[in-house]
Design a protein around this motif. Structure first.
Motif, mmCIF file in Angstrom:
data_model
loop_
_atom_site.group_PDB
_atom_site.id
_atom_site.type_symbol
_atom_site.label_atom_id
_atom_site.label_comp_id
_atom_site.label_asym_id
_atom_site.label_seq_id
_atom_site.Cartn_x
_atom_site.Cartn_y
_atom_site.Cartn_z
ATOM 1 N N SER A 10 8.163 -2.358 -6.090
ATOM 2 C CA SER A 10 8.685 -3.682 -6.444
ATOM 3 C C SER A 10 9.900 -3.601 -7.378
ATOM 4 C CB SER A 10 7.583 -4.525 -7.081
ATOM 5 O OG SER A 10 7.087 -3.885 -8.238
ATOM 6 N N ILE A 17 12.412 -6.426 -6.454
ATOM 7 C CA ILE A 17 11.828 -7.762 -6.606
ATOM 8 C C ILE A 17 11.658 -8.117 -8.081
ATOM 9 C CG2 ILE A 17 9.772 -9.170 -6.150
ATOM 10 C CD1 ILE A 17 9.496 -7.572 -3.522
ATOM 11 N N GLU A 46 16.063 -14.302 1.022
ATOM 12 C CA GLU A 46 15.633 -12.928 0.806
ATOM 13 C C GLU A 46 15.919 -12.073 2.035
ATOM 14 O OE1 GLU A 46 11.585 -11.167 -0.756
ATOM 15 O OE2 GLU A 46 11.872 -13.207 -1.542
#
Length: 163
Positions: free
Chosen positions: A53, A56, A71
């Motif tokens: 991640s 993100i 996205e």
């Protein structure tokens, strides 16, 4: 697939959601895709990560999505620099920021000035011969404390301190 940014050959771009760790010592580009065109949204570097991640959770992720529209429009390109120092990676970052001005890079680019000053010629330059071919060396650039000379025949250059 690769993409050239300035004189650097980046791997990718690939959809951001297809990337997988690990990443180590590289410069990365976050790009938005608009038909057949990629626009640089953000440029950054990574020392090392195994975190899936990573992007993100990045502080700029919200800006990236906003600038790209979704996205799914985000792409990643990387420039591996395993042997490069942090300073070298920062130098590449600054060059890309100055040239492309990515909208999600909010920090200012350091616009370093050289530690020398160029001065006007006073036409009292020393004449000397080229150590390579013997032709006369011509002054090319006058700096504050030195002068750069270049041979018109063979192209070799030399620097002499100003007296």
């Amino acid at each position: 697939m690769s993409i050239q940014i300035l004189q650097y050959e980046f791997l990718g771009p690939i959809p951001l959601d297809e990337w997988g760790p690990p990443m180590e010592k590289l410069v990365f580009l976050i790009m938005s895709r608009d038909k057949d065109r990629f626009n640089i949204v953000y440029v950054g570097d990574c020392e090392k990560t195994d975190d899936k991640s990573f992007f993100i959770q990045h502080s700029g992720f919200k800006c990236w999505v906003e600038k790209s529209g979704s996205e799914k429009s985000l792409y990643l390109a990387i420039l591996p620099l395993f042997e490069a120092s942090k300073e070298h990676r920062e130098s590449i970052l600054n060059k890309i920021k100055m040239r492309y001005n990515p909208p999600c890079n909010v920090e200012k680019v350091s616009n370093e000035r050289p530690d020398y000053a160029v001065r006007k010629s006073d036409n009292s330059t020393e004449k000397f011969s080229c150590p390579c071919c013997g032709s006369e060396m011509k002054p090319e650039q006058f700096l504050e404390k030195s002068t750069l000379y270049r041979c018109g025949s063979c192209g070799i250059s030399d620097t002499k301190l100003n007296s």
